[in-house]
Scaffold this motif. Structure first.
Motif, PDB file in Angstrom:
ATOM      1  N   GLU A  12       0.761  -1.423   0.060  1.00 41.61           N
ATOM      2  CA  GLU A  12      -0.074   0.183   0.165  1.00 41.61           C
ATOM      3  C   GLU A  12       0.891   1.214  -0.108  1.00 41.61           C
ATOM      4  OE1 GLU A  12      -2.007  -1.269   3.351  1.00 41.61           O
ATOM      5  OE2 GLU A  12      -3.410  -2.304   2.106  1.00 41.61           O
ATOM      6  N   SER A  13       1.958   1.160   0.969  1.00 44.36           N
ATOM      7  CA  SER A  13       2.632   2.323   1.081  1.00 44.36           C
ATOM      8  C   SER A  13       3.501   2.701  -0.416  1.00 44.36           C
ATOM      9  CB  SER A  13       3.833   2.318   2.014  1.00 44.36           C
ATOM     10  OG  SER A  13       3.496   1.771   3.099  1.00 44.36           O
ATOM     11  N   LEU A  14       3.648   1.696  -1.043  1.00 46.73           N
ATOM     12  CA  LEU A  14       4.505   1.909  -2.465  1.00 46.73           C
ATOM     13  C   LEU A  14       3.312   2.615  -3.291  1.00 46.73           C
ATOM     14  CD1 LEU A  14       6.165   1.237  -5.167  1.00 46.73           C
ATOM     15  CD2 LEU A  14       4.962  -0.867  -5.131  1.00 46.73           C
ATOM     16  N   GLU A  15       2.196   2.290  -3.268  1.00 44.38           N
ATOM     17  CA  GLU A  15       1.393   2.695  -4.285  1.00 44.38           C
ATOM     18  C   GLU A  15       0.573   3.957  -3.822  1.00 44.38           C
ATOM     19  OE1 GLU A  15      -0.942  -0.830  -5.384  1.00 44.38           O
ATOM     20  OE2 GLU A  15       0.642  -1.756  -6.317  1.00 44.38           O
ATOM     21  N   LEU A  16       0.363   4.201  -2.505  1.00 45.43           N
ATOM     22  CA  LEU A  16      -0.212   5.363  -2.211  1.00 45.43           C
ATOM     23  C   LEU A  16       0.812   6.095  -1.601  1.00 45.43           C
ATOM     24  CD1 LEU A  16      -3.358   3.685  -0.290  1.00 45.43           C
ATOM     25  CD2 LEU A  16      -3.361   4.785  -2.798  1.00 45.43           C
ATOM     26  N   ARG A  17       1.318   6.999  -2.302  1.00 41.20           N
ATOM     27  CA  ARG A  17       2.566   7.895  -1.562  1.00 41.20           C
ATOM     28  C   ARG A  17       1.734   9.339  -1.308  1.00 41.20           C
ATOM     29  NH1 ARG A  17       7.469   8.230  -5.032  1.00 41.20           N
ATOM     30  NH2 ARG A  17       8.440   9.400  -3.106  1.00 41.20           N
ATOM     31  N   PRO A  18       2.148   9.766  -0.078  1.00 39.34           N
ATOM     32  CA  PRO A  18       1.955  11.209   0.178  1.00 39.34           C
ATOM     33  C   PRO A  18       2.195  12.129  -0.781  1.00 39.34           C
ATOM     34  CG  PRO A  18       2.854  10.139   1.989  1.00 39.34           C
ATOM     35  CD  PRO A  18       3.189   9.216   0.594  1.00 39.34           C
ATOM     36  N   THR A  19       1.251  13.062  -1.210  1.00 39.11           N
ATOM     37  CA  THR A  19       1.667  14.019  -2.298  1.00 39.11           C
ATOM     38  C   THR A  19       2.772  14.732  -1.824  1.00 39.11           C
ATOM     39  OG1 THR A  19      -0.631  14.259  -2.823  1.00 39.11           O
ATOM     40  CG2 THR A  19       0.669  15.707  -3.682  1.00 39.11           C
ATOM     41  N   THR A  20       2.998  15.112  -0.657  1.00 32.48           N
ATOM     42  CA  THR A  20       3.976  15.829  -0.171  1.00 32.48           C
ATOM     43  C   THR A  20       5.384  15.225  -0.519  1.00 32.48           C
ATOM     44  OG1 THR A  20       3.687  14.913   2.032  1.00 32.48           O
ATOM     45  CG2 THR A  20       2.933  17.084   1.784  1.00 32.48           C
ATOM     46  N   ASP A  21       5.482  13.911  -0.395  1.00 35.66           N
ATOM     47  CA  ASP A  21       6.708  13.256  -0.627  1.00 35.66           C
ATOM     48  C   ASP A  21       7.465  13.865  -2.083  1.00 35.66           C
ATOM     49  OD1 ASP A  21       6.549  11.504   0.996  1.00 35.66           O
ATOM     50  OD2 ASP A  21       6.679   9.840  -0.291  1.00 35.66           O
ATOM     51  N   LYS A  22       6.501  14.099  -3.207  1.00 37.10           N
ATOM     52  CA  LYS A  22       6.887  14.820  -4.351  1.00 37.10           C
ATOM     53  C   LYS A  22       7.404  16.266  -4.254  1.00 37.10           C
ATOM     54  CE  LYS A  22       6.625  13.290  -8.901  1.00 37.10           C
ATOM     55  NZ  LYS A  22       6.097  11.976  -9.501  1.00 37.10           N
ATOM     56  N   ILE A  23       6.486  16.934  -3.721  1.00 39.41           N
ATOM     57  CA  ILE A  23       6.489  18.261  -3.462  1.00 39.41           C
ATOM     58  C   ILE A  23       8.017  18.459  -2.501  1.00 39.41           C
ATOM     59  CG2 ILE A  23       5.858  20.528  -2.434  1.00 39.41           C
ATOM     60  CD1 ILE A  23       3.044  19.201  -2.872  1.00 39.41           C
ATOM     61  N   PHE A  24       8.188  17.832  -1.338  1.00 38.91           N
ATOM     62  CA  PHE A  24       9.352  18.057  -0.550  1.00 38.91           C
ATOM     63  C   PHE A  24      10.653  17.874  -1.455  1.00 38.91           C
ATOM     64  CE2 PHE A  24       7.283  17.667   3.866  1.00 38.91           C
ATOM     65  CZ  PHE A  24       6.419  18.609   3.769  1.00 38.91           C
ATOM     66  N   GLU A  25      10.335  16.811  -2.422  1.00 38.08           N
ATOM     67  CA  GLU A  25      11.485  16.508  -3.215  1.00 38.08           C
ATOM     68  C   GLU A  25      12.203  17.452  -4.078  1.00 38.08           C
ATOM     69  OE1 GLU A  25      11.238  12.183  -4.510  1.00 38.08           O
ATOM     70  OE2 GLU A  25      12.126  12.913  -6.441  1.00 38.08           O
ATOM     71  N   MET A  26      10.957  18.014  -4.762  1.00 35.84           N
ATOM     72  CA  MET A  26      11.098  19.197  -5.657  1.00 35.84           C
ATOM     73  C   MET A  26      11.718  20.360  -4.911  1.00 35.84           C
ATOM     74  SD  MET A  26       8.118  19.269  -8.324  1.00 35.84           S
ATOM     75  CE  MET A  26       8.869  20.806  -8.994  1.00 35.84           C
ATOM     76  N   CYS A  27      11.179  20.599  -3.607  1.00 38.40           N
ATOM     77  CA  CYS A  27      11.253  22.031  -2.905  1.00 38.40           C
ATOM     78  C   CYS A  27      11.274  21.744  -1.677  1.00 38.40           C
ATOM     79  CB  CYS A  27      10.254  22.890  -3.454  1.00 38.40           C
ATOM     80  SG  CYS A  27      10.527  24.624  -3.136  1.00 38.40           S
ATOM     81  N   PRO A  28      12.304  21.358  -0.940  1.00 36.79           N
ATOM     82  CA  PRO A  28      12.491  21.022   0.418  1.00 36.79           C
ATOM     83  C   PRO A  28      12.167  22.113   1.475  1.00 36.79           C
ATOM     84  CG  PRO A  28      14.461  20.525  -0.355  1.00 36.79           C
ATOM     85  CD  PRO A  28      13.709  21.058  -1.529  1.00 36.79           C
ATOM     86  N   GLN A  29      12.502  23.101   0.941  1.00 42.93           N
ATOM     87  CA  GLN A  29      12.326  24.615   1.869  1.00 42.93           C
ATOM     88  C   GLN A  29      11.796  25.524   0.992  1.00 42.93           C
ATOM     89  OE1 GLN A  29      15.841  23.220   2.180  1.00 42.93           O
ATOM     90  NE2 GLN A  29      15.631  22.284   4.142  1.00 42.93           N
ATOM     91  N   PHE A  30      11.082  26.479   1.633  1.00 41.64           N
ATOM     92  CA  PHE A  30      10.683  27.869   1.401  1.00 41.64           C
ATOM     93  C   PHE A  30      11.891  28.887   1.407  1.00 41.64           C
ATOM     94  CE2 PHE A  30       8.364  31.877   2.191  1.00 41.64           C
ATOM     95  CZ  PHE A  30       8.276  32.016   0.970  1.00 41.64           C
ATOM     96  N   ARG A  31      12.517  29.274   0.246  1.00 38.86           N
ATOM     97  CA  ARG A  31      13.698  30.034   0.405  1.00 38.86           C
ATOM     98  C   ARG A  31      13.517  31.402   0.335  1.00 38.86           C
ATOM     99  NH1 ARG A  31      18.752  28.211  -0.099  1.00 38.86           N
ATOM    100  NH2 ARG A  31      18.011  26.377  -0.710  1.00 38.86           N
ATOM    101  N   THR A  32      14.032  32.317   1.283  1.00 37.39           N
ATOM    102  CA  THR A  32      13.655  33.566   1.223  1.00 37.39           C
ATOM    103  C   THR A  32      15.012  34.489   1.738  1.00 37.39           C
ATOM    104  OG1 THR A  32      13.248  33.710   3.559  1.00 37.39           O
ATOM    105  CG2 THR A  32      11.172  33.545   2.017  1.00 37.39           C
ATOM    106  N   LEU A  33      14.959  35.502   0.952  1.00 41.33           N
ATOM    107  CA  LEU A  33      15.969  36.603   1.375  1.00 41.33           C
ATOM    108  C   LEU A  33      15.347  37.629   2.215  1.00 41.33           C
ATOM    109  CD1 LEU A  33      19.005  37.842   1.004  1.00 41.33           C
ATOM    110  CD2 LEU A  33      17.938  39.145  -1.171  1.00 41.33           C
ATOM    111  N   VAL A  34      15.888  38.062   3.430  1.00 40.76           N
ATOM    112  CA  VAL A  34      15.336  39.179   4.036  1.00 40.76           C
ATOM    113  C   VAL A  34      16.548  40.203   4.074  1.00 40.76           C
ATOM    114  CG1 VAL A  34      14.373  40.042   6.430  1.00 40.76           C
ATOM    115  CG2 VAL A  34      14.053  37.529   5.477  1.00 40.76           C
TER     116      VAL A  34
END
Ligand SMILES: Nc1nc2c(ncn2[C@@H]2O[C@H](COP(=O)(O)OP(=O)(O)OP(=O)(O)O)[C@@H](O)[C@H]2O)c(=O)[nH]1
Ligand SMILES: [Mg+2]
Length: 476
Positions: free
Chosen positions: A134-156
């Motif tokens: 089940e875990s193979l086939e039903l993967r959390p969407t966040t897996d993919k999002i975190f892989e692409m973009c693990p952090q919100f990157r800002t310049l202050v």
């Protein structure tokens, strides 16, 4: 360990070496029973990649099982791919005969090794077997999002003492910020990621002081460099330009700040310097190519104090003073806005913030304004990460949860055969993981993602008697 007794195998890893194939592989996907799993989006310079599957993938005899290799092509042509099919019978034989329980395949100079763990027992599958499938086939969407973009990157950006660290602390729940090191020694390239919230990467810059043109250049070059980076995770997703709201009649802004805002307005920020004129003109009209800059007016409370102190309120009641303060502050805000728009264009967003109690909603508003811009001008994955990283705007967490839940990935998944036949519990677990991740609670021991906690959530759902999902073992 007779071959006949092995009903399925666990594939716990794969390695692919294409260094001798003469091909330039960009990424790969493993396809099992019609479900895709992305591998090696980050192929090393040695032209190999390795992936470990936790939990392992369950392979049965007769499954359709293949590896798709996506090649880099020149001249922006369509992606090309090769499919390499695995013969599951061969894989099972390799498991039985190969001492290291590996399956080797050579295809057009590409060497593939699958690591196998047997279910060497009998037909009786262990209870974990079905859940690993089940875990193979039903993967959390966040897996993919975190892989692409693990952090919100800002310049202050902002002068010493303007309130940058206090703001970051309030917005992202991060206490110690890079300025613990001595000011001036903090390199803009240094990313600060806190253990308290590793969904957020901060780059810190001092403000633009008169007579210090160098810093303006450093900041502009930094934004330029980050814009040219290919991967979303390395790009800068937003810039917060912090200063205190200037009083009407006073000096408007420091020289560097106005220059920075003008260059933003004229499309010079975040646009490549060496593109030709035609393209440059087109790019200027494409807002998505620019890094969102949000003007942050800090210490709103002291601004209100200053307004109140300079009022002529002889013989007025407290209510009248409060009203007059509000009106005067509002009038000054309007004057400021007009002047800001003159410099930076009317599409520049701004927000007023304060670290004092009772002003949390202002920081939440700043987050919302920023998230909007990131979604419009950068990428939806980065705006999801803005929602995940922040810790002041619960409404945004709810919206982000919905956004994550609605993603195409989930839709596609729901329509595949893989989804059907899963227990409600398995589906709930994946949703649970996504929601917990989007809320980004400080949870160093991952209690919220533990089996125990998930079980108590399912229990709770059960007790709520919400109809069809009340039986977690029911199939979809
Ligand atoms: N009244 C008021 N004081 C604030 C506010 N934000 C920050 N301060 C105070 O201003 C001082 C400087 O705040 P910081 O957040 O450290 O400022 P900074 O921009 O990070 O400063 P550097 O790290 O030196 O660049 C501290 O004493 C804060 O308590 C605010 O909204 N209102
Ligand atoms: Mg600071």
């Amino acid at each position: 360990m007779a071959a006949s007794s092995t009903s399925y195998l666990h594939v716990s890893g794969i390695s692919v070496d294409f260094s001798k194939s003469g091909k330039d592989i960009k990424s790969a996907e493993l396809q099992l029973r019609g479900v895709q799993r992305l591998l090696g989006s980050d192929v090393g310079s040695d032209k190999t990649f390795h992936e470990t599957f936790v939990p392992p993938m369950k392979l049965s005899r007769g499954d359709t099982f293949s590896l798709r290799l996506l090649r880099k092509t020149q001249f922006l042509r369509q992606n090309k791919h090769n499919d390499i099919d695995f013969d599951t019978g061969e894989v099972f034989r390799a498991y039985d005969t190969h001492e290291k329980h590996e399956y080797h395949k050579l295809h057009d100079g590409i060497a593939i090794v699958l690591s196998l763990n047997g279910n060497t027992s009998t037909e009786q599958a262990e209870p974990s077997a079905s859940s690993s499938e089940e875990s193979l086939e039903l993967r959390p969407t966040t897996d993919k999002i975190f892989e692409m973009c693990p952090q919100f990157r800002t310049l202050v950006i902002g002068k010493t003492g303007v309130g940058k660290s206090s703001l970051i602390n309030n917005a992202f729940g991060v206490n110690t910020v890079a300025s613990e090191e001595k000011r001036g020694e903090v390199d803009i390239e240094t990313e600060f990621i806190s253990k308290q919230n590793d969904m957020f990467a901060l780059h810190d810059s001092k403000g633009f002081e008169p007579g210090d043109e160098k810093n303006l250049e450093i900041v502009q070059q930094f934004i330029e460099r980050r814009k040219d980076m290919g991967a979303l995770k390395d790009k800068l997703h937003a810039v917060w330009l912090c200063f205190e709201i200037p009083r009407a009649g006073g000096r408007f802004l420091e020289t560097g700040t106005t220059e920075f805002l003008q260059s933003k307005r004229d499309g010079k920020l975040g646009n490549s310097a060496f593109i030709d004129g035609y393209l440059a003109a087109r790019m200027q009209t494409h807002h998505w190519l620019k890094v969102p800059v949000v003007v942050v007016l800090t210490k709103y409370d002291t601004f209100i104090d200053r307004v109140e102190r300079t009022l002529d309120y002889s013989a007025s009641s407290d209510d009248a003073i409060e009203k007059l303060t509000k009106q005067t502050a509002e009038a000054e805000r309007e004057i400021f806005t007009k002047r800001l728009w003159e410099f930076a264009g009317s599409d520049i967003p701004y927000a007023m913030v304060s670290d004092k109690d009772g002003h949390k909603d202002k920081i939440a508003h700043l987050i919302q304004v920023t998230e909007d811009r990131v979604r419009q001008h950068v990428a939806s994955e980065a705006s999801v990460m803005a929602g995940v990283a922040q810790r002041v705007n619960p409404k945004l967490n709810i919206r982000t949860s919905i956004e994550v839940g609605k993603r195409k990935y989930w839709k596609a998944l729901a329509s595949t055969a893989a989804f059907k036949g899963k227990t409600v519990q398995a589906c709930l677990e994946v949703l649970h993981t996504d929601i917990i991740r989007v809320w980004n609670f400080h949870d160093p021991h991952h209690y919220l993602e533990s089996k125990e906690f998930k079980a108590s959530v399912v229990d709770l759902v059960d007790k709520l008697d919400v109809g069809s999902i009340a039986n977690p073992n029911r199939n979809m």
